[in-house]
Design an enzyme around this catalytic site. Structure first.
Site, PDB file in Angstrom:
ATOM      1  N   LYS A  52       0.798  -1.242   0.000  1.00  0.00           N
ATOM      2  CA  LYS A  52       0.000   0.000   0.000  1.00  0.00           C
ATOM      3  C   LYS A  52       0.828   1.289   0.000  1.00  0.00           C
ATOM      4  O   LYS A  52       0.348   2.352   0.401  1.00  0.00           O
ATOM      5  CB  LYS A  52      -1.013   0.037   1.170  1.00  0.00           C
ATOM      6  N   HIS A 114       6.852  -7.405  -2.416  1.00  0.00           N
ATOM      7  CA  HIS A 114       6.668  -6.760  -1.108  1.00  0.00           C
ATOM      8  C   HIS A 114       7.638  -7.345  -0.077  1.00  0.00           C
ATOM      9  O   HIS A 114       7.506  -7.071   1.115  1.00  0.00           O
ATOM     10  CB  HIS A 114       5.244  -6.980  -0.597  1.00  0.00           C
ATOM     11  N   SER A 144      -4.464   2.850   4.504  1.00  0.00           N
ATOM     12  CA  SER A 144      -4.690   2.219   3.207  1.00  0.00           C
ATOM     13  C   SER A 144      -4.721   0.690   3.365  1.00  0.00           C
ATOM     14  O   SER A 144      -5.565  -0.006   2.777  1.00  0.00           O
ATOM     15  CB  SER A 144      -3.577   2.638   2.244  1.00  0.00           C
TER      16      SER A 144
HETATM   17  S1  PPS Z   1      -0.559  -2.879  -3.264  1.00  0.00           S
HETATM   18  O1  PPS Z   1      -1.790  -3.691  -3.067  1.00  0.00           O
HETATM   19  O2  PPS Z   1       0.377  -3.045  -2.168  1.00  0.00           O
HETATM   20  O3  PPS Z   1       0.066  -3.115  -4.563  1.00  0.00           O
HETATM   21  O4  PPS Z   1      -1.085  -1.371  -3.221  1.00  0.00           O
HETATM   22  P1  PPS Z   1      -0.257  -0.095  -3.704  1.00  0.00           P
HETATM   23  O5  PPS Z   1      -0.419   0.078  -5.138  1.00  0.00           O
HETATM   24  O6  PPS Z   1       1.119  -0.142  -3.141  1.00  0.00           O
HETATM   25  O7  PPS Z   1      -0.968   1.085  -2.930  1.00  0.00           O
HETATM   26  C1  PPS Z   1      -2.294   1.464  -3.158  1.00  0.00           C
HETATM   27  C2  PPS Z   1      -2.416   2.878  -2.667  1.00  0.00           C
HETATM   28  O8  PPS Z   1      -1.780   3.746  -3.623  1.00  0.00           O
HETATM   29  C3  PPS Z   1      -2.742   4.681  -4.093  1.00  0.00           C
HETATM   30  N1  PPS Z   1      -2.481   5.055  -5.490  1.00  0.00           N
HETATM   31  C4  PPS Z   1      -2.287   6.314  -5.895  1.00  0.00           C
HETATM   32  N2  PPS Z   1      -2.244   7.473  -5.215  1.00  0.00           N
HETATM   33  C5  PPS Z   1      -2.076   8.619  -5.937  1.00  0.00           C
HETATM   34  N3  PPS Z   1      -1.973   8.640  -7.283  1.00  0.00           N
HETATM   35  C6  PPS Z   1      -2.003   7.500  -8.005  1.00  0.00           C
HETATM   36  N4  PPS Z   1      -1.912   7.543  -9.323  1.00  0.00           N
HETATM   37  C7  PPS Z   1      -2.169   6.269  -7.303  1.00  0.00           C
HETATM   38  N5  PPS Z   1      -2.251   4.967  -7.677  1.00  0.00           N
HETATM   39  C8  PPS Z   1      -2.438   4.252  -6.560  1.00  0.00           C
HETATM   40  C9  PPS Z   1      -4.073   3.945  -3.924  1.00  0.00           C
HETATM   41  O9  PPS Z   1      -5.160   4.826  -4.017  1.00  0.00           O
HETATM   42  C10 PPS Z   1      -3.865   3.338  -2.545  1.00  0.00           C
HETATM   43  O10 PPS Z   1      -3.870   4.318  -1.515  1.00  0.00           O
HETATM   44  P2  PPS Z   1      -5.180   4.762  -0.704  1.00  0.00           P
HETATM   45  O11 PPS Z   1      -4.660   5.672   0.372  1.00  0.00           O
HETATM   46  O12 PPS Z   1      -5.778   3.510  -0.131  1.00  0.00           O
HETATM   47  O13 PPS Z   1      -6.057   5.476  -1.669  1.00  0.00           O
END
Ligand code: PPS
Length: 300
Positions: A52, A114, A144
């Site tokens: 996340k 991860h 998250s």
């Molecule tokens: S995972 O399941 O571990 O692969 O998830 P991961 O992609 O690491 O994290 C998901 C969070 O990243 C946010 N996210 C973004 N934020 C801003 N801009 C962009 N383009 C973007 N893409 C992914 C996503 O919304 C999750 O965060 P939260 O706080 O839950 O919204």
């Protein structure tokens, strides 16, 4: 009585157990021999994160930088979790991460993990692969992760917010303690020049600047127009709408419970932590995060 969905019945929640000193579930350990014996290539690029922290965001940036100019079908038909396989995953509804990675036709191969630094398959170090590590401040990261726990059937039962927060502080999360993960990779970076350590908060503040830094690490020089296309494509609203990046194609996630692309903000933790929780968290954080050079912003 609790309303149990069909998805929940098909996928009973896994249990956490200790695995080489790190909390894990079977979905990330069942294929362990193949993970540890994975044969890396020198041009593989690893995207390493605590769950996340912005994995999908950075995966898509790299995918567009390398392959955005390739056939348009690729952009509309191959979901991001197939373009950038998740090395250690064994999702019963999909191919394993190893299978996907081994079948990748691209060069370089982009591979997500991860794993904490000490569990990364040795071949990546032997081949001296480039690694992009993305870190996110602990408070937004735990929020998250909490919402993800509700929507992903591969996660253990998340419970309520205060018990989840407590377990996060105790490191009883899949992939272990956030504190050790971000610090372990930070310390590795000090002796390993092929690690680019970046922060979710910086990416939010100035995506273009962070893409420039990434390109300089990777030796890429996109045109101004290509760079603009990447910046536009990876904006939160565009990734949320895009079926290839919003995880709507993954059968073990229930996007009605919480979208994968949920808020994408720095500071959403303020909507979840009580004042007392925040104070207790900060106190505990100071005890665990002793390296003064590793600094996180909880607002931008
Ligand atoms: S995972 O399941 O571990 O692969 O998830 P991961 O992609 O690491 O994290 C998901 C969070 O990243 C946010 N996210 C973004 N934020 C801003 N801009 C962009 N383009 C973007 N893409 C992914 C996503 O919304 C999750 O965060 P939260 O706080 O839950 O919204």
């Amino acid at each position: 009585m609790k309303n149990v969905t069909l998805l929940q019945m098909e996928h009973p929640r896994p249990k956490l157990f200790d695995f080489h000193g790190v909390s894990m579930t079977n979905h990330y350990t069942d294929n362990w021999d193949n993970v540890q014996n994975f044969k890396a290539r020198p041009d593989d690029i690893v995207i390493a994160t605590y769950p996340k922290a912005g994995t999908t965001w950075v995966s898509y940036i790299l995918d567009l930088l390398y392959f955005g100019q390739m056939s348009p079908e690729r952009q509309t038909s191959i979901p991001i979790h197939e373009r950038v396989p998740f090395l250690e995953i064994n999702n019963p509804s999909l191919s394993t991460g190893i299978d996907l990675a081994e079948k990748l036709p691209t060069s370089p191969r982009l591979i997500k993990t991860h794993l904490p630094v000490q569990l990364v398959p040795k071949s990546f170090w032997q081949q001296n692969c480039r690694i992009v590590y993305v870190a996110r401040n602990a408070k937004d990261n735990v929020v998250s992760y909490f919402h993800f726990g509700h929507m992903s059937m591969l996660q253990p039962e998340p419970g309520d917010w205060s018990s989840f927060l407590q377990r996060f502080m105790e490191g009883k999360m899949v992939f272990g303690p956030w504190y050790d993960h971000v610090t372990g990779w930070w310390e590795k970076k000090q002796t390993h020049s092929k690690i680019h350590y970046m922060f979710y908060e910086d990416l939010t503040e100035d995506t273009g600047r962070e893409i420039d830094r990434l390109c300089s690490f990777l030796g890429l020089s996109p045109s101004a127009e290509e760079k603009e296309t990447v910046i536009r494509g990876v904006q939160f609203d565009n990734m949320k709408k895009n079926k290839m990046t919003n995880y709507s194609t993954v059968p073990t996630m229930d996007l009605k419970v919480s979208p994968f692309m949920r808020k994408g903000k720095v500071g959403d933790w303020k909507n979840h932590f009580t004042v007392a929780q925040s104070e207790q968290f900060d106190e505990d954080y100071k005890k665990k995060m002793k390296n003064p050079t590793l600094y996180f912003r909880t607002e931008v």
